[in-house]
Scaffold this active site. Structure first.
Site, PDB file in Angstrom:
ATOM      1  N   GLN A 212       0.821  -1.208   0.000  1.00 41.79           N
ATOM      2  CA  GLN A 212       0.000   0.000   0.000  1.00 41.79           C
ATOM      3  C   GLN A 212       0.853   1.256   0.000  1.00 41.79           C
ATOM      4  O   GLN A 212       0.309   2.357  -0.081  1.00 41.79           O
ATOM      5  CB  GLN A 212      -0.910   0.006   1.239  1.00 41.79           C
ATOM      6  CG  GLN A 212      -1.935  -1.100   1.278  1.00 41.79           C
ATOM      7  CD  GLN A 212      -2.668  -1.157   2.598  1.00 41.79           C
ATOM      8  OE1 GLN A 212      -2.701  -2.199   3.242  1.00 41.79           O
ATOM      9  NE2 GLN A 212      -3.276  -0.068   3.014  1.00 41.79           N
ATOM     10  N   PHE A 243      -6.048  -3.968   3.436  1.00 39.28           N
ATOM     11  CA  PHE A 243      -6.727  -3.691   4.713  1.00 39.28           C
ATOM     12  C   PHE A 243      -5.795  -3.114   5.769  1.00 39.28           C
ATOM     13  O   PHE A 243      -6.062  -3.224   6.965  1.00 39.28           O
ATOM     14  CB  PHE A 243      -7.408  -4.954   5.253  1.00 39.28           C
ATOM     15  CG  PHE A 243      -8.301  -5.633   4.258  1.00 39.28           C
ATOM     16  CD1 PHE A 243      -9.426  -4.990   3.754  1.00 39.28           C
ATOM     17  CD2 PHE A 243      -8.021  -6.921   3.810  1.00 39.28           C
ATOM     18  CE1 PHE A 243     -10.249  -5.608   2.825  1.00 39.28           C
ATOM     19  CE2 PHE A 243      -8.841  -7.539   2.883  1.00 39.28           C
ATOM     20  CZ  PHE A 243      -9.953  -6.882   2.387  1.00 39.28           C
ATOM     21  N   GLU A 247       0.588  -1.728   4.559  1.00 43.93           N
ATOM     22  CA  GLU A 247       1.000  -0.325   4.625  1.00 43.93           C
ATOM     23  C   GLU A 247       2.461  -0.222   5.048  1.00 43.93           C
ATOM     24  O   GLU A 247       3.280   0.365   4.356  1.00 43.93           O
ATOM     25  CB  GLU A 247       0.108   0.451   5.591  1.00 43.93           C
ATOM     26  CG  GLU A 247       0.483   1.919   5.687  1.00 43.93           C
ATOM     27  CD  GLU A 247      -0.473   2.739   6.532  1.00 43.93           C
ATOM     28  OE1 GLU A 247      -0.123   3.890   6.867  1.00 43.93           O
ATOM     29  OE2 GLU A 247      -1.576   2.245   6.867  1.00 43.93           O
ATOM     30  N   ARG A 325      -5.487   7.996  16.780  1.00 42.20           N
ATOM     31  CA  ARG A 325      -6.800   7.961  16.124  1.00 42.20           C
ATOM     32  C   ARG A 325      -7.849   7.344  17.043  1.00 42.20           C
ATOM     33  O   ARG A 325      -9.015   7.754  17.017  1.00 42.20           O
ATOM     34  CB  ARG A 325      -6.725   7.200  14.798  1.00 42.20           C
ATOM     35  CG  ARG A 325      -8.015   7.262  13.986  1.00 42.20           C
ATOM     36  CD  ARG A 325      -7.826   6.702  12.595  1.00 42.20           C
ATOM     37  NE  ARG A 325      -7.164   7.634  11.714  1.00 42.20           N
ATOM     38  CZ  ARG A 325      -7.785   8.479  10.893  1.00 42.20           C
ATOM     39  NH1 ARG A 325      -9.105   8.536  10.872  1.00 42.20           N
ATOM     40  NH2 ARG A 325      -7.104   9.291  10.112  1.00 42.20           N
ATOM     41  N   ARG A 357      -7.921  -1.562   8.638  1.00 35.83           N
ATOM     42  CA  ARG A 357      -9.083  -0.761   8.264  1.00 35.83           C
ATOM     43  C   ARG A 357      -9.759  -0.097   9.479  1.00 35.83           C
ATOM     44  O   ARG A 357     -10.324  -0.766  10.332  1.00 35.83           O
ATOM     45  CB  ARG A 357     -10.081  -1.675   7.558  1.00 35.83           C
ATOM     46  CG  ARG A 357     -11.142  -0.966   6.750  1.00 35.83           C
ATOM     47  CD  ARG A 357     -11.972  -1.994   6.011  1.00 35.83           C
ATOM     48  NE  ARG A 357     -12.809  -1.411   4.975  1.00 35.83           N
ATOM     49  CZ  ARG A 357     -13.503  -2.135   4.115  1.00 35.83           C
ATOM     50  NH1 ARG A 357     -13.455  -3.448   4.161  1.00 35.83           N
ATOM     51  NH2 ARG A 357     -14.245  -1.539   3.192  1.00 35.83           N
ATOM     52  N   PHE A 359      -7.929   1.856  11.571  1.00 30.49           N
ATOM     53  CA  PHE A 359      -6.683   2.396  12.130  1.00 30.49           C
ATOM     54  C   PHE A 359      -6.868   2.942  13.548  1.00 30.49           C
ATOM     55  O   PHE A 359      -6.479   4.061  13.855  1.00 30.49           O
ATOM     56  CB  PHE A 359      -6.164   3.496  11.196  1.00 30.49           C
ATOM     57  CG  PHE A 359      -4.696   3.784  11.327  1.00 30.49           C
ATOM     58  CD1 PHE A 359      -3.772   2.955  10.734  1.00 30.49           C
ATOM     59  CD2 PHE A 359      -4.245   4.874  12.042  1.00 30.49           C
ATOM     60  CE1 PHE A 359      -2.408   3.220  10.853  1.00 30.49           C
ATOM     61  CE2 PHE A 359      -2.887   5.149  12.170  1.00 30.49           C
ATOM     62  CZ  PHE A 359      -1.973   4.320  11.571  1.00 30.49           C
ATOM     63  N   ALA A 530      -6.037   5.433   5.444  1.00 32.53           N
ATOM     64  CA  ALA A 530      -6.817   6.489   6.103  1.00 32.53           C
ATOM     65  C   ALA A 530      -8.018   6.936   5.269  1.00 32.53           C
ATOM     66  O   ALA A 530      -8.494   8.062   5.419  1.00 32.53           O
ATOM     67  CB  ALA A 530      -5.927   7.685   6.437  1.00 32.53           C
ATOM     68  N   GLU A 731     -12.914   3.084   5.223  1.00 35.68           N
ATOM     69  CA  GLU A 731     -12.883   2.601   6.603  1.00 35.68           C
ATOM     70  C   GLU A 731     -14.185   2.772   7.385  1.00 35.68           C
ATOM     71  O   GLU A 731     -14.573   1.866   8.141  1.00 35.68           O
ATOM     72  CB  GLU A 731     -11.756   3.314   7.357  1.00 35.68           C
ATOM     73  CG  GLU A 731     -10.384   2.980   6.837  1.00 35.68           C
ATOM     74  CD  GLU A 731      -9.320   3.867   7.447  1.00 35.68           C
ATOM     75  OE1 GLU A 731      -8.389   3.318   8.055  1.00 35.68           O
ATOM     76  OE2 GLU A 731      -9.426   5.103   7.329  1.00 35.68           O
TER      77      GLU A 731
END
Length: 785
Positions: A212, A243, A247, A325, A357, A359, A530, A731
């Protein structure tokens, strides 16, 4: 009667390539099995295959590694350890505490220790099992609570305070407190981790990676090889799912393949077996919560004190941003005047947990939903009514209830209208009464129903990541090639960006093609994460296409008269000064006149700011909203359950592609349901993950989808200047599955005539449900209802 030309311009005004339910740009290739993934790339002559040797200890010093048997195994070409890495032995995305290969110390069962390179995939994997590693075991920390008690953290603890929570709690008419465990989740992408590294001339390295974040892979590979970024090119055409698991954690696979390729000067592919993938890679962070809330007789919350402890794993990875987050989503849909929220990222001797997904947003939001569910049952009220009492105030309502705990104003609140629409269309009140009637006459089977809302912030927590670039080429025949920094993992970002470009140039979608994402075309990109993929890259591509369109408009007006501002591009035609020309014809003429037919584009999300020290600011561009009703049936003798019906209403703004967005909502809902009900991660006392294969880890199947599944998009227009006023859809829908969990909790509470709060943790497996039923029955005096 229309004036001359009015009919033409009416047609132009109605023409659009955005907002239409186009099929996914690779749909035909998917169906035919012709879509090429990283492992499908034809292998060059001399390609070798690699496999990791993994740690069998959760925490230990390495006293010695005997790989003689590995080297003598059939087909083995080389065995590499940390000492063979020419550059930096690190793949940590933020904190540099994540070695590519363990060097003297292992910190979880499954950590890569050495790399075997052989002539085939099977030979490499078989040989990796032959190594003998001598360990000196060390104490291991395995749970979030143990990490908290040991003050073992991967990043410093975070704390957000507003008002005086302690005082407000003391003065509140009513108080409650409790604990909650919410498990993690394996990404379980269909395509596992894979990288294919090919040495190029003059120390260059081409890496095909299922990732990703191609730019991050470029940096990690360059550092590992001791090279500059310009030596390394990373390419990704598509992933078979990500998902969040690709990343940052695609880095160890990309780096190891590149290290082996550079060492041997031969192409090397590193493809993870599913078991090795699940043993080596991080998951969604599991959370442990201790909470306290003060409220009044109307159910309005006066104060919340919440401590969240995560299982971060052995290294920092992305745990800091995940915790941030989570803190910023504790409020979910509700105004909280006085809060004291702490987030502790516990360092444990387990896989280093990572993006998934949502985060951290889902883990933060479920805490306040659990608290509200508790309040409703304490008061004997419908949880929906308690939710409504605590909703953020309507936009510009003047009641002061529109400011988040971290200081961002909720300026686009449509929760009231959206939830009211779902409540009415989903026939919630009548169905709730029917559920109660059913339960009164059913001693074994119990139904439950719940409606839960979602408010989800869209943007990266880290402000500088909210930028994107794109490159658009218009060829002489009028066809278009688009490159941007986003990566396609099935979510449709390429399709949406192609629609944006087609719309901007006034051409049909079939004239636009998407190039593979690679670091040689668009540099310094952010991860596709994100929920920003279409927002950022769509805007950047629109900027590039608009520059070309403006050049073509200027050329057309110079040649045919009229104003450049009045030139219209639509339906594969260009309308200029009363004349109509095919887009391809105008492009051909522009080329002969030396008009530049390609352009770069750039976009940076405006008005974002964040103070990490005080945990205040405006970290989000806007909020996406939604709500869902779920109705379930449980068996109180076995803990089995089924989802009977789900009604979902989601705010996608002015959807770029309703078909893709509805599909994303459906998928997100079912994935969230899996997280909260069936997907249990279990480590034994030695720290080994025992649910590391499809045989032991239960993702939702087709049969788990409700027979009655109603998904609609809420009609809305984003108040923020997003791409065509659309909203993100990656998300936020996952949080809609809260309704399933709380419907199960509602059904369990029926065992005690709705008088007791079931101690139900997530995932609500059959065992968890049965345990909660037994606890409620005990609180009810052992009576069956």
């Amino acid at each position: 009667m229309n004036k001359p030309g009015e009919a033409v311009f009416d047609t132009i005004a109605a023409w659009s390539e955005v907002g239409r339910p186009h099929q996914h740009e690779s749909a035909r290739l998917h169906v035919l099995g012709e879509a090429a993934y990283t492992d499908d790339i034809p292998e060059l002559q001399g390609t070798l295959h690699a496999a990791f040797g993994l740690s069998q200890q959760a925490h230990a010093r390495i006293l010695g590694i005997d790989v003689d048997a590995v080297k003598k195994a059939h087909g083995v070409v080389a065995v590499l350890t940390a000492a063979d890495i020419p550059g930096v032995n690190d793949c940590g995305p933020i904190v540099h505490d994540d070695p590519i290969l363990a060097d003297g110390l292992v910190q979880y069962v499954g950590q890569p220790v050495f790399l075997v390179i052989a002539d085939s995939y099977d030979n490499a994997r078989r040989a990796a099992r032959l190594a003998r590693i001598e360990y000196d075991p060390l104490p291991a920390i395995l749970t979030p609570k143990a990490a908290r008690d040991a003050r073992s953290f991967v990043v410093p603890p975070m704390r957000l305070q507003r008002g005086d929570a302690q005082r407000a709690l003391a003065q509140a008419p009513k108080r409650l407190q409790g604990v909650l465990d919410v498990g993690g989740q394996e990404q379980f992408y269909l395509e596992g981790q894979v990288a294919y590294a090919i040495p190029k001339e003059d120390r260059g390295m081409l890496v095909y990676s299922s990732t990703q974040h191609p730019s991050e892979m470029q940096h990690v590979v360059a550092h590992a090889l001791g090279l500059h970024s310009h030596h390394v090119m990373v390419e990704c055409r598509r992933m078979g799912g990500g998902f969040g698991g690709k990343e940052s954690q695609s880095a160890v696979w990309a780096a190891a393949a590149a290290i082996a390729a550079a060492h041997l000067n031969r192409p090397v592919k590193l493809r993870a077996d599913r078991d090795d993938d699940m043993m080596a890679t991080g998951k969604r962070h599991c959370f442990y919560y201790e909470y306290e809330a003060g409220y009044d007789d109307d159910g309005r919350i006066h104060a919340v004190r919440l401590e969240m402890v995560t299982r971060a794993g052995y290294s920092a990875d992305l745990s800091g941003p995940v915790a941030t987050r989570a803190v910023c989503h504790v409020d979910n849909a509700y105004y909280l005047s006085d809060v004291d929220i702490s987030a502790l990222s516990g360092k444990t001797n387990t896989q280093s947990n990572t993006a998934f997904r949502g985060f951290g947003g889902p883990q933060g939001a479920i805490a306040i939903e659990y608290i509200i569910d508790d309040i409703a049952r304490h008061l004997g009220r419908d949880p929906l009514d308690i939710r409504k009492v605590n909703f953020y105030g309507r936009s510009n309502g003047g009641d002061g209830r529109d400011l988040t705990p971290y200081g961002q104003r909720v300026a686009d609140n449509v929760l009231h209208e959206l939830v009211a629409e779902l409540e009415d269309n989903g026939d919630y009140r009548r169905r709730r009464a029917a559920v109660r009637d059913f339960n009164a006459s059913s001693p074994v089977l119990k139904k439950g129903i719940a409606i839960t809302p979602v408010k989800f912030g869209i943007a990266f927590n880290v402000t500088h990541l909210n930028q994107a670039g794109a490159l658009v080429h218009v060829y002489v025949d009028g066809s278009v090639l688009v490159s941007h920094g986003g990566t396609e993992m099935g979510q449709g970002v390429h399709t949406k960006v192609m629609q944006v470009v087609a719309h901007e140039l006034g051409i049909s979608l079939d004239r636009v093609r998407m190039a593979p994402t690679d670091t040689g075309k668009v540099a310094n990109t952010s991860a596709t994460a994100a929920s920003t993929g279409a927002d950022l890259n769509g805007k950047a591509a629109q900027d590039a296409a608009r520059r070309i369109r403006l050049r073509l408009a200027a050329f057309a007006s110079e040649r045919y008269g009229g104003s450049a501002e009045d030139v219209v591009f639509a339906d594969n035609k260009v309308h200029v000064n009363g004349n109509e020309y095919a887009f391809s014809v105008l492009v051909g003429m522009a080329y002969l006149s030396r008009v530049q037919l390609w352009s770069d584009g750039f976009y940076a999300t405006p008005d974002l700011h964040w103070n990490a020290a005080t945990m205040t600011g405006s970290p989000f561009s806007y909020f996406a909203y939604g709500a869902a009703i779920s109705e379930v049936l449980i068996d109180t003798l076995t803990g089995e359950w089924t989802l009977l019906r789900a009604d979902v209403l989601y705010d996608a703004g002015r959807s770029l592609n309703p078909a893709i967005d509805i599909g994303q909502v459906e998928g997100g809902f079912i994935q969230g349901m899996g997280w909260l009900t069936t997907e249990q991660l279990w480590w034994n006392d030695a720290g080994k993950l025992m649910t590391h294969a499809p045989s032991t880890y239960k993702i939702p199947a087709v049969s788990d989808c409700p027979a009655d599944f109603r998904v609609r998009l809420f009609e809305n227009r984003n108040s923020a200047d997003s791409i065509h006023r659309s909203k993100a859809v990656g998300e936020p829908p996952l949080l809609l599955a809260f309704s399933v969990f709380f419907a199960i909790r509602d059904a369990v509470s029926a065992v005690g005539e709705y008088r007791f709060n079931p101690p139900l943790n997530a995932p609500a497996t059959g065992e968890q449900i049965l345990h909660a039923v037994e606890q409620v029955r005990a609180m009810h005096g052992g009576r069956r209802t």
